[in-house]
Design an enzyme around this catalytic site. Structure first.
Site, mmCIF file in Angstrom:
data_model
loop_
_atom_site.group_PDB
_atom_site.id
_atom_site.type_symbol
_atom_site.label_atom_id
_atom_site.label_comp_id
_atom_site.label_asym_id
_atom_site.label_seq_id
_atom_site.Cartn_x
_atom_site.Cartn_y
_atom_site.Cartn_z
ATOM 1 N N CYS A 128 -5.957 29.942 30.171
ATOM 2 C CA CYS A 128 -5.369 28.647 30.528
ATOM 3 C C CYS A 128 -5.671 28.295 31.994
ATOM 4 O O CYS A 128 -6.804 27.988 32.318
ATOM 5 C CB CYS A 128 -3.887 28.632 30.196
ATOM 6 S SG CYS A 128 -3.275 26.956 29.976
ATOM 7 N N HIS A 146 -2.742 30.958 25.346
ATOM 8 C CA HIS A 146 -2.038 32.111 25.929
ATOM 9 C C HIS A 146 -1.813 33.183 24.870
ATOM 10 O O HIS A 146 -0.743 33.207 24.262
ATOM 11 C CB HIS A 146 -0.652 31.680 26.424
ATOM 12 C CG HIS A 146 -0.646 30.752 27.582
ATOM 13 N ND1 HIS A 146 -0.492 31.177 28.879
ATOM 14 C CD2 HIS A 146 -0.765 29.408 27.646
ATOM 15 C CE1 HIS A 146 -0.507 30.148 29.690
ATOM 16 N NE2 HIS A 146 -0.672 29.054 28.977
ATOM 17 N N GLU A 198 -1.065 36.128 25.390
ATOM 18 C CA GLU A 198 -0.054 37.090 25.877
ATOM 19 C C GLU A 198 1.357 36.697 25.457
ATOM 20 O O GLU A 198 2.282 37.464 25.655
ATOM 21 C CB GLU A 198 -0.151 37.227 27.411
ATOM 22 C CG GLU A 198 0.406 36.077 28.235
ATOM 23 C CD GLU A 198 -0.498 34.852 28.273
ATOM 24 O OE1 GLU A 198 -1.534 34.841 27.591
ATOM 25 O OE2 GLU A 198 -0.143 33.891 28.982
#
Ligand code: GLN
Length: 200
Positions: free
Chosen positions: A81, A180, A182
């Site tokens: 990002c 994302h 994560e």
């Protein structure tokens, strides 16, 4: 390289989430805030956050030039990002004075999915990652507008604001995603990055 040292750039953004996944996957994942920190790692993750802030802090902390040099000299870097924005050679829809680390031969459009669409999720087929599709979280996300011939497109997205738009790319040891990974508990993008790190 038995245990790769994959630093996470810790100027701003979701640092801890990346550290946790990388550690779970068997890497050392120290925070990187200084040129000395950077010199002590084999690879780097630039997390999501606010790219204008990360860029400004990188300049203020004398990190921009070391980061650019590291990328030029072949350090594997994964930008998610805002991290993708930082890696891009060129930006569209960014403040005119916004600097980037660069090295990734792409043009990236900031906040590309429309100002009103702050976040959404999608299932993405990502080249090099076996099914099922990757659940991708987009938060005021950029997209890749153009790529040079040496850049491999890993994933595209279609929808109301995007038609086959590029959201994941790879160029040698550089990896970048608009989304994302994560935030979902799916470790496959990071595992893919660790493969790049090990083969670099
Ligand atoms: N829109 C942000 C920027 O330009 C990126 C958002 C994110 O990293 N989730 O930096």
């Amino acid at each position: 390289m038995v245990t790769p040292r994959v630093g996470v750039l810790a100027l701003q953004g979701d640092v801890r989430e990346h550290q946790r996944i990388l550690t779970d996957l068997g890497a050392h994942a120290p925070r990187v805030r200084t040129p000395d920190d950077l010199a002590a790692v084999d690879a780097l993750v630039i997390p999501g956050g606010e790219s204008t802030t990360i860029a400004r802090l990188a300049v203020a902390l004398d990190m921009l030039e070391p980061l650019t040099t590291a990328v030029r000299s072949g350090m594997p870097v994964y930008g998610s990002c805002a991290g993708m924005i930082l890696l891009a050679d060129r930006l569209v829809d960014a403040p005119p004075d916004q600097v980037t680390v660069g090295g990734l031969h792409v043009t990236v459009r900031r906040n590309a999915f429309g100002r009103q669409v702050h976040s959404f999720e999608a299932d993405l087929d990502v080249a090099g990652i076996s099914p099922p599709p990757v659940r991708a979280v987009f938060i005021r996300a950029p997209w890749v507008e153009t790529v040079e011939p040496d850049v491999a497109v890993l994933a595209r997205i279609s929808g109301p604001d995007a038609d086959g738009t590029i959201v994941a790319v790879e160029q040698g040891p550089l990896l970048a995603t608009s989304f994302h990974p994560e935030l979902t508990g799916d470790v496959r993008m990071h595992r893919h990055f660790l493969r790049l790190v090990r083969s670099a």
